[in-house]
Design a protein around this motif. Structure first.
Motif, short mmCIF file in Angstrom:
data_model
loop_
_atom_site.label_atom_id
_atom_site.label_comp_id
_atom_site.label_asym_id
_atom_site.label_seq_id
_atom_site.Cartn_x
_atom_site.Cartn_y
_atom_site.Cartn_z
N LEU A 77 -3.95 -2.68 3.75
CA LEU A 77 -4.04 -1.80 4.92
C LEU A 77 -4.12 -2.62 6.21
O LEU A 77 -3.49 -2.27 7.21
CB LEU A 77 -5.24 -0.86 4.79
N SER A 78 -4.87 -3.71 6.18
CA SER A 78 -5.01 -4.52 7.40
C SER A 78 -3.68 -5.13 7.82
O SER A 78 -3.38 -5.17 9.02
CB SER A 78 -6.09 -5.60 7.23
N VAL A 132 -10.39 6.89 -11.71
CA VAL A 132 -9.50 7.96 -11.25
C VAL A 132 -9.09 7.71 -9.80
O VAL A 132 -7.92 7.84 -9.43
CB VAL A 132 -10.18 9.33 -11.41
N ARG A 133 -10.06 7.35 -8.98
CA ARG A 133 -9.78 7.15 -7.55
C ARG A 133 -8.91 5.92 -7.30
O ARG A 133 -8.09 5.92 -6.38
CB ARG A 133 -11.08 7.08 -6.76
N PHE A 134 -9.06 4.87 -8.11
CA PHE A 134 -8.19 3.70 -7.95
C PHE A 134 -6.74 4.05 -8.30
O PHE A 134 -5.81 3.57 -7.65
CB PHE A 134 -8.67 2.51 -8.79
N THR A 135 -6.56 4.91 -9.29
CA THR A 135 -5.20 5.35 -9.64
C THR A 135 -4.58 6.11 -8.47
O THR A 135 -3.42 5.89 -8.10
CB THR A 135 -5.23 6.22 -10.91
N LYS A 136 -5.37 7.01 -7.88
CA LYS A 136 -4.88 7.77 -6.71
C LYS A 136 -4.62 6.83 -5.53
O LYS A 136 -3.63 6.99 -4.81
CB LYS A 136 -5.89 8.85 -6.32
N LEU A 137 -5.50 5.86 -5.33
CA LEU A 137 -5.34 4.91 -4.23
C LEU A 137 -4.04 4.14 -4.39
O LEU A 137 -3.31 3.94 -3.41
CB LEU A 137 -6.53 3.94 -4.19
N ALA A 138 -3.73 3.70 -5.60
CA ALA A 138 -2.48 2.97 -5.83
C ALA A 138 -1.28 3.81 -5.41
O ALA A 138 -0.37 3.31 -4.73
CB ALA A 138 -2.37 2.58 -7.31
N ALA A 139 -1.28 5.08 -5.79
CA ALA A 139 -0.17 5.96 -5.43
C ALA A 139 -0.08 6.13 -3.91
O ALA A 139 1.01 6.07 -3.33
CB ALA A 139 -0.32 7.31 -6.11
N ASN A 143 3.05 4.52 -1.73
CA ASN A 143 3.91 5.51 -1.08
C ASN A 143 3.76 5.53 0.44
O ASN A 143 4.30 6.40 1.10
CB ASN A 143 3.66 6.90 -1.67
N GLY A 144 2.97 4.60 0.98
CA GLY A 144 2.84 4.47 2.43
C GLY A 144 1.93 5.49 3.09
O GLY A 144 1.96 5.63 4.31
N ALA A 145 1.09 6.17 2.33
CA ALA A 145 0.15 7.14 2.90
C ALA A 145 -1.12 6.39 3.31
O ALA A 145 -2.19 6.54 2.71
CB ALA A 145 -0.16 8.24 1.90
N ASP A 146 -0.99 5.57 4.35
CA ASP A 146 -2.04 4.62 4.70
C ASP A 146 -3.34 5.26 5.20
O ASP A 146 -4.43 4.77 4.89
CB ASP A 146 -1.52 3.62 5.74
#
Length: 175
Positions: A77-78, A132-139, A143-146
């Motif tokens: 992100l940075s 679960v949240r790490f899986t969502k974070l990867a997606a 996908n650029g949803a920063d």
């Protein structure tokens, strides 16, 4: 070889993506370390030794960052120009805020009751939630949803803090 100021991804010649293959990262790290390890420059002059030490330090730092899923997300992100704003941005979805309160109360109640089993159960729940949240974070990141990823990172940081707190409570009660 990359410039010392290049990104961690460039240093290891990896795509700047959240999803990384651990074996590929490990191999890339070992390749760079082989090239820059200070022992290779033992007979070199002081300036070359210093440069080798800087590169080795840089490679170690980059590897530690990319190996850790949360640090990798913050770093990615940075370099995309998104500040996670951990200290100043505490706004989170109401459902997560309620969950935070439940977890905190659960930790307090279990610690007060000296109930290690309850603390273990809470820790298991947090680790499951974290996966679960790490899986969502990867997606989100891939996908650029920063901005959504930045919020997910803040939530994961909270989960890690509570998990660490539980670990401390368990250790205290077991000794």
């Amino acid at each position: 070889m990359a410039s010392i100021s290049d990104s961690h991804f460039d240093l290891f010649q990896l795509p700047a993506r959240y999803t990384l293959d651990a074996d590929t990262l490990e191999h890339a790290y070992r390749t760079v370390q082989t090239q820059v390890h200070p022992d290779r420059f033992a007979a070199a002059g002081d300036a070359q030794k210093r440069i080798a030490m800087q590169w080795a330090t840089r490679a170690n730092e980059a590897y530690r960052t990319l190996r850790d899923p949360l640090k990798r997300a913050i770093y990615l992100l940075s370099i995309r120009g998104v500040d996670v704003a951990m200290e100043s941005n505490t706004a989170m979805e109401p459902a997560f805020l309620m969950q935070q309160m439940e977890w905190r109360e659960g930790v307090e109640d279990a610690a007060a009751a000296k109930n290690v089993d309850a603390l273990d159960a809470l820790l298991t729940e947090l680790r499951d939630e974290e996966r679960v949240r790490f899986t969502k974070l990867a997606a989100l990141l891939d996908n650029g949803a920063d901005q959504a990823a930045a919020e997910a990172v803040r939530q994961l940081m909270f989960i890690e803090r509570v998990a660490a707190e539980i670990g401390t409570q368990i250790e205290r009660l077991e000794h």
